[in-house]
Structure formats: structure tokens, C-alpha cells
Scaffold this motif. Sequence first.
Motif, PDB file in Angstrom:
ATOM      1  N   ASP A  29       1.442  -1.008   0.238  1.00 55.93           N
ATOM      2  CA  ASP A  29      -0.081   0.535   0.191  1.00 55.93           C
ATOM      3  C   ASP A  29       0.939   1.437   0.123  1.00 55.93           C
ATOM      4  N   GLU A  31       1.057   3.846   2.555  1.00 57.84           N
ATOM      5  CA  GLU A  31       2.217   4.461   3.274  1.00 57.84           C
ATOM      6  C   GLU A  31       3.461   3.106   3.322  1.00 57.84           C
ATOM      7  N   THR A  32       3.932   2.000   3.214  1.00 59.03           N
ATOM      8  CA  THR A  32       4.134   1.068   3.134  1.00 59.03           C
ATOM      9  C   THR A  32       5.586   1.358   2.306  1.00 59.03           C
ATOM     10  N   LEU A  34       5.703   3.977   0.949  1.00 61.97           N
ATOM     11  CA  LEU A  34       6.694   5.256   1.397  1.00 61.97           C
ATOM     12  C   LEU A  34       8.012   5.392   2.702  1.00 61.97           C
ATOM     13  N   ASN A  35       7.426   4.423   3.536  1.00 56.25           N
ATOM     14  CA  ASN A  35       8.610   3.997   3.964  1.00 56.25           C
ATOM     15  C   ASN A  35       9.739   3.558   3.442  1.00 56.25           C
TER      16      ASN A  35
ATOM     17  N   HIS B 303      -8.353  -2.649   3.657  1.00 58.75           N
ATOM     18  CA  HIS B 303      -8.981  -0.928   4.014  1.00 58.75           C
ATOM     19  C   HIS B 303      -9.255  -0.364   2.314  1.00 58.75           C
TER      20      HIS B 303
END
Lengths: 93, 309
Positions: A29, A31-32, A34-35, B303
Motif C-alpha cells: 500500500d 504508506e508502506t 513511502l516507508n 483498507h
Amino acid sequence: MNEWPLWEVFVRSQHGLAHQHAGSLHAPDAETALNNARDVYTRRNEGVSIWVVKSADITASSPSEKGPLFEPAASKPYRHPTFYEVPDEVKHL
Amino acid sequence: MTPDELFQDRIDRGIKIEPKDYMPEGYRKTLIRQISQHAHSEVVGQLPEGNWITRAPSLRRKAILLAKVQDEAGHGLYLYSAAETLGVSREQMIADLHSGKAKYSSIFNYPTLTWADIGAIGWLVDGAAIINQIALCRCSYGPYARAMVRICKEESFHQRQGYEILLTLCRGTKEQKAMAQDALNRWWWPSLMMFGPHDSESTHSEQSTKWKIKIVSNDALRQKFVDQTVPQGEYLGLTFPDPKLRWNAARGHYDFGEIDWDEFKNVIQGNGPCNRDRLRARIAAHEQGAWVREAALAYAKKHEKRAAA
């Protein structure tokens, strides 16, 4: 087995410069992504900001149509300052 | 001109080939083989050094080694991404590594027996890799060349930290210096093998050179490595395990002895000291991480659904 989608990573190197393509990575996803982008592409303080975009969401021009696509600009050298003749005596132009 | 002639013309004029451009099937296949092999080498290369992270002699050395091993993981990822632009999937490449179909650099099939080996790997193995990779920065395939530029920038600290480890040992006790000498004795010849077979024996060389996938020949790169490394070793006060090694003023290069090609072939064929161990460790890491990959994907899908609702 499902492979994680591919993301393209863009990094802004310092204030005032635009984001630049740094590379790509797989992540489940945003967020992951980006990290992971931080760990893969900015281990040495290369950036102050990161964008991640799903590769599938990018629409790219096709290399085989490069000729016709960019032809309109090729025939207009008068868009460049060097096209014009200016005498040496004339300054600040 | 035919598409293949146009392609060759672009390469001859020094224009980079990009992912969506036309390319002959052989060019694509050669690059996939070479880039994925390079990526696997970075990833498997973490194993011999990872062996010493918990036993590094100081916190400083431990932090440095951790950063270096993390860099190798990053380099593997840059290269897998570059290979994927040619249409091969990450899963396929990893499956080929695990099945033994794809190779990785033979050097990583040698064991790291002492702390000095960590110094020798940085100085010699990364040193050899840098020489090879600097040449590849000019390779004709854009994504590969760009990955090489990035890797070369990061790799220079790898070589320096290795040399510093050996310098410290060589300035230490007699036993410490002997440990450094022993590491050089074991790593010197495998490092020379990293450049591959002699030009006369190299199977893909001619076509790869024409396509600018190979920029400098194996023997030329090996000579360059010997020339720049020997004075560095002499500064350490160490002796190279090659009685034929000597400066040749007429050539302006060092002469050196013949590599044991039987050993080279034997390790490539899977019979080096650690081949089975390395693959076993890679496969175990992949299998034991499967549940994490699946859970992360399930979480992302959940999600996505919630956001859509």
C-alpha cells in the motif's frame, strides 16, 4: 501468489528543486511504499520529500510515436533566443 | 534500415536504450540474465558479512557493518527494479535463484572465518566490484546504467571501511597482522576470479561488446584491479600469495600468475565451500517471510475496501 504492486518513487533533493524520479519498489500500500522508499532511496539524506505513485497509474508517451509527437517543436527554432541576430555592440539583450 | 539496424545505430551513436524502446530479443535476454545475476549477487553477498554483525569487535565497527549490509540489500533492490523494466517479474527472478537456474557471483561461496575476512571483503571484493561497475555506468541500457551510477556512489565507503579494518589489524599485534595476512591469502585469488574467464574463453563477450552491455574486457578490468591493489597491499606490509607477481616496467603493469580455473569452474558448478549453505539461507528467508507478504497484502486490501465503502 499475488505480487505486491509496483510503485515509482520521486525524491525532492533540497528546497527549491522539483521531485525527481529515483527508482521503483514493490509495496502492498501507499504508506508502506513511502516507508520503504525512505529506506531504499534516502539512506544518505538524499531527500526532504518523497512522492510514491503506483506505476500502473502513470500514462507514458510511446517511444515509437516520438517523431510525430514532438514534431511541432522541431520546426520552430525561433522559440530559442539564439535564433535572433543581435549586433555585438548591443548589450544586455 | 531494419529495426535491428536502427537499434544498433542508436547504440553506436551512444543513445541510451529505454524500457519501452524496440530491442532485439537477444539483447533483452542477455540483460535480464546479467542484471538479475548482479542483483542476486548483492543479495547473497549479505550472507558472508551478516555472519560477523553480532561479533564485530566494537560498536563503531558493528554500526558500519550494519550500514554496509543494508546498502547491499538496497543495491539488490535497485537492480531487481532495473531488470523488471525488461518484462521479467521479481517473483520469477527469485524463483530462478532458488532453483539454481540463475547464478550469483561465486565469491560469496567462500566462508568468512575471521574478522579480518570482513576487511578483505571490503577492500578486495568490493574493490573488484567497483572496477567492474564503474565500467557499467556507461552501459547502453538506461535503467541499468543509472542503477550503476547510484551503486558506485555508495560503494566507495564499503571499500574504504574494509581497508581500514586491515590497516588497524596490520598496525596491531603480531597475531592480528597474521590474521590480516591469512585473509589476503584466502581472498586474493577468488577476487581475481570475479572478473570471469579470459577474454579468449568468454562466451558472450563479442555480442555484448557490440551492444555496449560489456564496455571493458574481463582481462583488462582484472589487470586494472591488480595494478591499483598491489601498492595498497604493500602499504599494509602484507604479501600477495602469488610468486609470479612483479612489476613489469616495459608493460607498465604488474605481471601475475595464472588463476586456478578448475577451482573457478568447480565453485560455479555448485561445489564451493558454501554454495549449499547460501541457497539454503536464501530459501529459508523467503519462505519464512511468506506470511508477512501475505498479511501485508490482505491488510492493504481490507483498507482499500473500507475506503471505497
